[in-house]
Scaffold this motif. Structure first.
Motif, PDB file in Angstrom:
ATOM      1  N   ARG A   1      -2.223  -4.424 -14.135  1.00  0.00           N
ATOM      2  CA  ARG A   1      -2.032  -4.555 -12.680  1.00  0.00           C
ATOM      3  C   ARG A   1      -1.078  -5.706 -12.353  1.00  0.00           C
ATOM      4  NH1 ARG A   1      -4.205  -7.911  -9.069  1.00  0.00           N
ATOM      5  NH2 ARG A   1      -5.728  -8.675 -10.569  1.00  0.00           N
TER       6      ARG A   1
ATOM      7  N   GLU B   1       2.631  -5.351 -10.535  1.00  0.00           N
ATOM      8  CA  GLU B   1       2.931  -6.066  -9.296  1.00  0.00           C
ATOM      9  C   GLU B   1       4.143  -6.982  -9.460  1.00  0.00           C
ATOM     10  OE1 GLU B   1      -0.722  -7.962  -8.314  1.00  0.00           O
ATOM     11  OE2 GLU B   1      -1.637  -6.149  -7.466  1.00  0.00           O
TER      12      GLU B   1
ATOM     13  N   SER C   1       7.109  -5.251  -8.509  1.00  0.00           N
ATOM     14  CA  SER C   1       7.080  -4.805  -7.101  1.00  0.00           C
ATOM     15  C   SER C   1       6.486  -3.408  -6.974  1.00  0.00           C
ATOM     16  CB  SER C   1       8.492  -4.831  -6.492  1.00  0.00           C
ATOM     17  OG  SER C   1       9.042  -6.117  -6.569  1.00  0.00           O
TER      18      SER C   1
ATOM     19  N   SER D   1       2.749  -0.769  -7.849  1.00  0.00           N
ATOM     20  CA  SER D   1       1.298  -0.759  -7.637  1.00  0.00           C
ATOM     21  C   SER D   1       0.652   0.166  -8.657  1.00  0.00           C
ATOM     22  CB  SER D   1       0.960  -0.298  -6.211  1.00  0.00           C
ATOM     23  OG  SER D   1       1.409   1.036  -6.006  1.00  0.00           O
TER      24      SER D   1
END
Length: 761
Positions: free
Chosen positions: A568, A572, A575, A577
């Motif tokens: 995760r 991130e 940029s 998800s």
């Protein structure tokens, strides 16, 4: 008469007298000038009349050349004693007759001048043409004495007497009229002086007339009424301001351009042992002390330039000792905008500064502790990796050795997988630390996610085949290009796929799909595993979190619960998800990863696609073509690793010389020629970085770093010192084979430090 210091009476008398005198002088001057002009015009007119009479009776004389008669006519001018000279000139301009007859020729001009009258300083000359019919037969010349001074002397004396008499009258009248103006003004001045000296605003001026001066007196008395009312209100306001200022928790003061106090509240005055009235007029340097004054003087000078000065400074006071203060200097401006003073607002922040220093010390201690933790983790990683290295080297070599029985190779492969799992746990701990502290750097470039996915699928394919899990891929997205770090994205996909394989029972299925949505590339990984309930979904990406997995307990499937947390964070950082979904227990799981698509690139040529971030390196020859076995200098202080690696390299027909320290390595390099350096970084007597730099400069060696230090800064330092590859322990023998092959074949430019770092996966 100077008008700066005399009294108002004398000024009024002087002004009236001088004004009258100036007017009289101007009038006399104009009359005098007019008289001069009038006298000259009258004289010229009389002379012109005389000339007209003579010229009218002289034409025949000049025509018949009768000089005697001409002399007789000119002698008739004796009746006018002011005419000093006269003459006839013939038509050729020659002297014909003159008057007086006995006067020298030099007294007359040689020839007649232009016609008309000419004024000179003391005389008047006239040239008059003598006309007969339409013809000019000669010229008459007359010269008359003006006697202007004699005429004006009498006239000037008369004007002087008039001027003196008028001046006396003007002086008398000015004395009379000045009293009508000065007495009311003097009365006002006396009242103003009384008010100014005694601060008694109840005094009033007496009104003596109903003219403008009377109106001025009324306005002055009205102004006094307003001042008296305003002064009373101001006094009350000042009293209230003084109460507020004295009760304020800050130190307030005001000083002028000479750095003298104009105001100080009670807190400020008592700080230095004074009462507020005692501060007024004192110099700042006398109150604060020289050292404290010099410390704040630059800020005072800045405030007097019209700028607000705000600062914090530690000052050594003469009476208070060392104190920290926060100061605001605000310039005080008058109505013309000129800075006439400074208002100071001061806070003693010694206590706060002490607390800040304590916080700073605590922060420094925390940073030192954090650095110590980083150093500990790096050392722990090195110490944990080092004993695993010989195990993985031997196990990976034996697992791929066709000369061993299948059962034996399977046992060694099991050992390899578990050692690699142990190394992965170490990497996860370090990655989590780097990411949470913002120290993980990404090598972002344009790459094709399909290649990264295919490599990650290939990495877990063997584990999936063991459990008879079907791996299917449907990479139908029209665009797969993103800006990202291929190694870290492969780590994300590997973590999710590894989890899917781990939690999917035998005979299950894992599907990898790609599609585009809202300008993003979506990677969907679907498994038919045990699934997750709502609580597990809420914490699936939390560090050290694991699902209950029904009756199996929290550690039934092993691991630290870091893989998805790291995934995760990495997504991130790109940029993007990542989301997890499941219909519940036994319903499988779906992980959706979304990454921003790169801008469209050219279809033909353009930027290259990163089909495979972990480049497939060439197979490993044991020697350079036609040059015999390649010679390797192996520098490793861990004896089991050195022994195992020497044995494996010799089996591959390399010539190997070993050293356990920099000293031994330098001695060997001085005696023998080598093709490749394989060196640990942390050596007993120095650093492998220094050794690589030295051997590259003196012997032209290429090197492979084989170390337990795998942080980004370690890889970068390896590259800077000259290592072609940086392999983090524990290392598969295949990774070392590929790195050696690239160097020996002269294709070391194909090796990426980032690529070789991932070969252990």
């Amino acid at each position: 008469m100077p008008f700066k210091n005399p009294s108002l009476k004398r000024k009024l008398v002087g002004i009236i007298f001088l004004t009258s005198l100036s007017v009289l002088l101007l009038t006399c001057a104009m009359l005098f000038y007019y008289e001069i002009h009038s006298y000259r015009q009258t004289t010229a007119r009389d002379l012109s009349t005389t000339a007209d009479i003579i010229a009218a009776n002289s034409a025949a004389i000049l025509i018949f050349d009768d000089k005697n008669l001409a002399g007789q006519i000119l002698s008739g001018l004796r009746a006018d004693p002011e005419i000093t000279a006269a003459a006839f000139f013939d038509k050729n301009g020659k002297l014909f007759a003159r008057y007086p007859a006995d006067s020298p020729a030099s007294a007359l001009p040689d020839s007649p001048g232009p016609d008309g009258i000419r004024f000179q300083t003391a005389q008047l000359t006239l040239c008059k043409p003598v006309i007969q019919g339409q013809s000019r037969v000669g010229t008459l010349f007359l010269q008359e004495n003006l006697n202007l001074f004699r005429h004006l002397k009498v006239y000037g004396f008369v004007l002087f007497l008039i001027l003196v008499g008028s001046g006396i009258v003007a002086l008398f009248l000015s004395n009379f009229f000045q009293r009508q103006i000065s007495e009311p003004l003097l009365n006002l001045a006396e009242v103003a002086k009384t008010v100014s000296r005694q601060k008694d605003y109840s005094v009033r001026a007496s009104k003596t007339s109903d003219d403008e001066l009377g109106n001025l007196t009324e306005a002055f008395n009205s102004m006094l009424n307003q001042i008296q009312t305003g002064h009373s209100a101001l006094f009350k306001s000042e009293e209230q301001l003084r109460i507020v200022a004295d009760l304020a928790s800050v130190y307030l003061c005001q000083f002028d351009r000479e750095h003298r106090y104009k105001f100080a509240n009670r807190a400020y005055a008592e700080r230095y042992g004074f009462e507020p009235p005692q501060m007024i007029g004192r110099r700042i340097s006398d109150v604060l002390g020289t050292a404290a004054y010099e410390a704040i003087r630059p800020y005072i000078d800045e405030a007097f330039t019209g700028k607000k000065a705000e600062f914090e400074v530690e000052i050594m006071y003469a009476t208070l000792g060392a104190r920290w203060i926060h100061v605001i200097f605000m310039p005080e401006q008058n109505l013309e905008g000129r800075v006439v003073g400074v208002v100071a607002v001061i806070n003693d922040i010694s206590l706060r500064k002490g607390e800040e220093q304590e916080l700073k010390r605590a922060r420094d201690e925390a940073l030192n502790a954090s650095r110590a933790k980083d150093d500990f983790l790096a050392a722990l990683s090195h110490e944990l990796r080092t004993p695993l290295n010989p195990v993985l080297l031997v196990a990976s070599d034996a697992a791929s050795n066709p000369q061993l029985p299948q059962e034996t190779r399977a046992d060694f492969d099991m050992i390899r997988r578990n050692v690699e799992l142990e190394a992965r746990l170490i990497d996860d701990l370090l990655d989590l630390t780097r990411i949470t502290r913002g120290k993980l750097s990404l090598d972002r470039r344009l790459l094709d996610v399909r290649g990264v996915l295919q490599e990650a699928i290939a990495t877990v394919r063997m584990d999936a085949e063991i459990k008879q899990i079907t791996l299917a891929s449907d990479l139908r997205a029209g665009q797969h290009m993103v800006f990202g770090d291929g190694v870290r994205l492969q780590q994300v996909f590997w973590n999710v796929l590894k989890n899917a394989v781990k939690f999917t029972p035998e005979g299950g299925k894992i599907t990898v799909k790609t599609f585009e949505k809202d300008g993003a590339l979506c990677i969907e990984i679907i498994d038919t595993g045990i699934g997750m309930n709502s609580e597990e979904l809420d914490r699936v990406f939390d560090a050290f979190s694991q699902g209950d997995h029904a009756e199996g307990g929290s550690h039934r499937f092993g691991g630290l619960g870091l893989g998805l947390a790291i995934s995760r964070m990495l997504v991130e950082l790109h940029s993007g998800s990542i989301h997890a979904a499941s219909e519940g227990r036994g319903q499988g799981s779906t992980f959706l990863i979304q990454l921003p698509l790169a801008p469209t690139v050219r279809k033909n040529g353009g930027l290259p696609s990163a089909k495979n971030p972990a480049q497939t390196l060439p197979s490993t020859p044991s020697a350079k073509a036609g040059a015999g076995p390649a010679r390797i200098l192996l520098v490793e202080d861990h004896e089991p690793t050195r022994t195992a690696l020497t044995h494996l390299l010799v089996r591959r027909h390399y010539e190997v010389a070993t050293a356990a320290s920099l000293l031994e390595a330098r001695a060997l390099a001085g005696k023998q020629n080598f093709d490749v350096l394989i060196s640990d970084i942390g050596l007993p007597d120095g650093s492998g970085y220094d050794l690589m730099t030295e051997l590259r400069e003196h012997h032209g060696l290429k090197g492979i770093a084989l170390t337990g230090y795998g942080m980004e800064q370690d890889v970068a330092r390896s590259q800077k010192s000259g290592f072609v590859a940086h392999l983090t322990k524990p290392v598969r023998m295949e990774s070392l084979d590929n790195a050696l092959a690239a160097i020996v074949d002269g294709k070391s430019n194909l090796i990426s430090l980032k690529t070789l770092k991932t070969l252990k996966q």
